[in-house]
Design a protein around this motif. Structure first.
Motif, PDB file in Angstrom:
ATOM      1  N   CYS A 128      51.605  54.953  19.556  1.00 57.15           N
ATOM      2  CA  CYS A 128      52.675  53.955  19.541  1.00 57.15           C
ATOM      3  C   CYS A 128      52.215  52.667  18.864  1.00 57.15           C
ATOM      4  CB  CYS A 128      53.126  53.633  20.957  1.00 57.15           C
ATOM      5  SG  CYS A 128      53.885  55.011  21.834  1.00 57.15           S
ATOM      6  N   LEU A 129      53.154  51.983  18.238  1.00 60.02           N
ATOM      7  CA  LEU A 129      52.935  50.611  17.798  1.00 60.02           C
ATOM      8  C   LEU A 129      53.294  49.671  18.945  1.00 60.02           C
ATOM      9  CD1 LEU A 129      54.567  50.803  14.259  1.00 60.02           C
ATOM     10  CD2 LEU A 129      52.122  50.680  14.762  1.00 60.02           C
ATOM     11  N   PRO A 130      52.741  48.459  18.959  1.00 55.85           N
ATOM     12  CA  PRO A 130      53.127  47.496  20.004  1.00 55.85           C
ATOM     13  C   PRO A 130      54.619  47.193  19.928  1.00 55.85           C
ATOM     14  CG  PRO A 130      51.180  46.746  18.798  1.00 55.85           C
ATOM     15  CD  PRO A 130      51.733  47.912  18.039  1.00 55.85           C
ATOM     16  N   LEU A 131      55.212  46.915  21.071  1.00 59.14           N
ATOM     17  CA  LEU A 131      56.643  46.609  21.114  1.00 59.14           C
ATOM     18  C   LEU A 131      56.938  45.157  20.771  1.00 59.14           C
ATOM     19  CD1 LEU A 131      57.723  48.580  24.316  1.00 59.14           C
ATOM     20  CD2 LEU A 131      58.071  49.218  21.917  1.00 59.14           C
ATOM     21  N   GLU A 132      55.978  44.273  21.010  1.00 59.10           N
ATOM     22  CA  GLU A 132      56.196  42.846  20.766  1.00 59.10           C
ATOM     23  C   GLU A 132      54.873  42.158  20.546  1.00 59.10           C
ATOM     24  OE1 GLU A 132      58.166  41.489  24.251  1.00 59.10           O
ATOM     25  OE2 GLU A 132      56.461  41.839  25.572  1.00 59.10           O
ATOM     26  N   THR A 133      54.943  40.925  20.048  1.00 57.46           N
ATOM     27  CA  THR A 133      53.738  40.140  19.793  1.00 57.46           C
ATOM     28  C   THR A 133      53.191  39.575  21.101  1.00 57.46           C
ATOM     29  OG1 THR A 133      54.576  39.534  17.609  1.00 57.46           O
ATOM     30  CG2 THR A 133      52.788  38.193  18.505  1.00 57.46           C
ATOM     31  N   GLU A 134      51.871  39.673  21.263  1.00 60.11           N
ATOM     32  CA  GLU A 134      51.217  39.180  22.470  1.00 60.11           C
ATOM     33  C   GLU A 134      50.210  38.097  22.089  1.00 60.11           C
ATOM     34  OE1 GLU A 134      49.072  41.099  26.457  1.00 60.11           O
ATOM     35  OE2 GLU A 134      49.684  42.365  24.776  1.00 60.11           O
ATOM     36  N   GLU A 221      48.714  52.625  22.612  1.00 60.18           N
ATOM     37  CA  GLU A 221      49.192  51.883  21.452  1.00 60.18           C
ATOM     38  C   GLU A 221      48.016  51.337  20.664  1.00 60.18           C
ATOM     39  OE1 GLU A 221      51.680  48.864  23.146  1.00 60.18           O
ATOM     40  OE2 GLU A 221      50.014  47.462  23.444  1.00 60.18           O
ATOM     41  N   VAL A 222      48.232  51.154  19.363  1.00 66.50           N
ATOM     42  CA  VAL A 222      47.193  50.599  18.500  1.00 66.50           C
ATOM     43  C   VAL A 222      47.364  49.089  18.447  1.00 66.50           C
ATOM     44  CG1 VAL A 222      48.597  51.109  16.438  1.00 66.50           C
ATOM     45  CG2 VAL A 222      46.139  50.653  16.207  1.00 66.50           C
ATOM     46  N   MET A 223      46.324  48.356  18.812  1.00 61.27           N
ATOM     47  CA  MET A 223      46.357  46.904  18.822  1.00 61.27           C
ATOM     48  C   MET A 223      45.831  46.306  17.523  1.00 61.27           C
ATOM     49  SD  MET A 223      44.575  46.401  22.534  1.00 61.27           S
ATOM     50  CE  MET A 223      44.783  44.624  22.565  1.00 61.27           C
ATOM     51  N   GLY A 224      44.837  46.964  16.945  1.00 59.63           N
ATOM     52  CA  GLY A 224      44.197  46.402  15.761  1.00 59.63           C
ATOM     53  C   GLY A 224      43.590  47.476  14.878  1.00 59.63           C
ATOM     54  N   ILE A 225      43.306  47.077  13.630  1.00 60.20           N
ATOM     55  CA  ILE A 225      42.613  47.930  12.667  1.00 60.20           C
ATOM     56  C   ILE A 225      41.397  47.153  12.172  1.00 60.20           C
ATOM     57  CG2 ILE A 225      42.733  48.892  10.324  1.00 60.20           C
ATOM     58  CD1 ILE A 225      44.139  50.670  12.252  1.00 60.20           C
ATOM     59  N   GLY A 226      40.236  47.797  12.162  1.00 62.45           N
ATOM     60  CA  GLY A 226      38.990  47.123  11.814  1.00 62.45           C
ATOM     61  C   GLY A 226      39.034  46.442  10.457  1.00 62.45           C
ATOM     62  N   ASP A 245      50.446  43.703  15.987  1.00 59.96           N
ATOM     63  CA  ASP A 245      51.769  43.225  16.411  1.00 59.96           C
ATOM     64  C   ASP A 245      52.296  42.069  15.570  1.00 59.96           C
ATOM     65  OD1 ASP A 245      50.398  41.020  17.432  1.00 59.96           O
ATOM     66  OD2 ASP A 245      50.587  41.632  19.514  1.00 59.96           O
ATOM     67  N   THR A 246      51.461  41.501  14.695  1.00 61.82           N
ATOM     68  CA  THR A 246      51.938  40.467  13.773  1.00 61.82           C
ATOM     69  C   THR A 246      52.394  41.058  12.436  1.00 61.82           C
ATOM     70  OG1 THR A 246      49.738  40.016  12.862  1.00 61.82           O
ATOM     71  CG2 THR A 246      50.384  38.775  14.826  1.00 61.82           C
ATOM     72  N   TYR A 247      52.321  42.367  12.299  1.00 60.01           N
ATOM     73  CA  TYR A 247      52.716  43.044  11.061  1.00 60.01           C
ATOM     74  C   TYR A 247      53.805  44.092  11.298  1.00 60.01           C
ATOM     75  CZ  TYR A 247      48.708  40.867   8.810  1.00 60.01           C
ATOM     76  OH  TYR A 247      47.825  39.951   8.303  1.00 60.01           O
ATOM     77  N   LEU A 248      54.478  44.039  12.420  1.00 59.05           N
ATOM     78  CA  LEU A 248      55.470  45.071  12.735  1.00 59.05           C
ATOM     79  C   LEU A 248      56.620  45.082  11.725  1.00 59.05           C
ATOM     80  CD1 LEU A 248      55.617  44.732  16.634  1.00 59.05           C
ATOM     81  CD2 LEU A 248      54.385  46.448  15.278  1.00 59.05           C
ATOM     82  N   ASN A 249      57.064  43.910  11.285  1.00 57.19           N
ATOM     83  CA  ASN A 249      58.149  43.855  10.303  1.00 57.19           C
ATOM     84  C   ASN A 249      57.713  44.466   8.978  1.00 57.19           C
ATOM     85  OD1 ASN A 249      59.965  42.658  12.063  1.00 57.19           O
ATOM     86  ND2 ASN A 249      59.440  40.575  11.429  1.00 57.19           N
ATOM     87  N   TRP A 250      56.503  44.149   8.523  1.00 51.40           N
ATOM     88  CA  TRP A 250      56.009  44.713   7.261  1.00 51.40           C
ATOM     89  C   TRP A 250      55.873  46.225   7.357  1.00 51.40           C
ATOM     90  CZ3 TRP A 250      51.399  47.350   6.088  1.00 51.40           C
ATOM     91  CH2 TRP A 250      51.249  47.650   4.734  1.00 51.40           C
TER      92      TRP A 250
END
Length: 258
Positions: A128-134, A221-226, A245-250
């Motif tokens: 899963c991708l994050p649902l919202e920015t944390e 869910e995946v939080m980050g990519i190295g 979660d800061t790139y969900l729109n992209w």
């Protein structure tokens, strides 16, 4: 499911179904394919990875449902790994890479499109991708999971077998202070102390930072990519991850338009 212990360090993944979204990315080298980066399957056609994993020589293929990238089978001979060609590889349009006295990898995120849909079974399914920015500082001192085929500390060579380990998230202030201006740490990044060296060795793995949502009871869910690290599991420098979660729109726009 995997049990993590920060005091143990990196451990080998034993069962294919433990991390069914993990993907090994293959690159053309002369007449063979070598695996040099990781990614995570986010739907049947798309793999999320780091922008620096997208190169002229690939990736040319994605290997799913696998642990040992050099073996024909893993723990279950009835479920061989699936290899799917790559038809497109897209870096974030604002990705920035500078080499020299300083190295900056800004917007270090990319998407890989598969030539056909990945199957779904016990050893292959999306994360899963994050649902919202944390907020980053609300995550400080919490534990997450990292996994991949990153470079080994002792030999400097990539692992053929997937390993996993826990990592402790740090605050933004602690991360900035650790790097003392050597790297640019933005609000679109997460930092985590990776004592195993899965991610920070050579910083070339696209290693995912993952957790179970809903305080450990919900889906993964995946939080980050190295993005990068300093040295190899240096306890003074946290590994830096692109904050998903800061790139969900992209991500959504890119998948919809391609």
């Amino acid at each position: 499911m995997l049990e993590t212990d920060a005091t143990v360090g990196a451990r080998q993944v034993e069962y294919q179904g433990d991390l069914p979204w993990m993907v090994a990315l293959g690159y053309r080298r002369r007449r063979r394919v070598v695996y040099r980066c990781s990614g995570v399957l986010i739907n049947d056609l798309w793999v999320l990875t780091a922008a620096h994993c997208i190169k002229q020589r690939g990736p040319v293929e994605a290997r799913l449902g696998d642990i040992d990238v050099m073996a024909a089978y893993d723990d279950d001979q009835e479920v061989p790994p699936v290899v799917i060609p790559v038809v497109d590889a897209i870096r974030h349009p604002d990705y920035l890479e500078q080499r020299g006295t300083e190295t900056e990898l800004i917007h270090n995120i990319g998407l890989i499109k598969l030539a056909r849909r990945a199957p779904r079974n016990d050893v292959i399914r999306p994360i899963c991708l994050p649902l919202e920015t944390e907020r980053r500082d609300s995550l400080a001192e919490k534990e997450a999971l990292i996994a991949g085929w990153g470079f080994r500390r002792d030999t400097g060579r990539p692992r053929r077998v997937m390993h996993f380990s826990s990592a402790e998230l740090s605050s933004h202030q602690e991360c900035v202070a650790s790097y003392k201006g050597e790297y640019t740490i933005t609000y679109r990044m997460l930092c985590a102390f990776d004592y195993s060296g899965i991610d920070s060795c050579k910083g070339d793995s696209g290693t995912p930072l993952m957790r179970q949502s809903t305080n450990g009871t919900g889906p993964w869910e995946v939080m980050g990519i190295g993005a990068y690290g300093q040295g190899c599991a240096d306890p003074n420098y946290p590994a830096v991850f692109t904050k998903i979660d800061t790139y969900l729109n992209w991500i959504s726009r890119t998948v919809d338009r391609n």
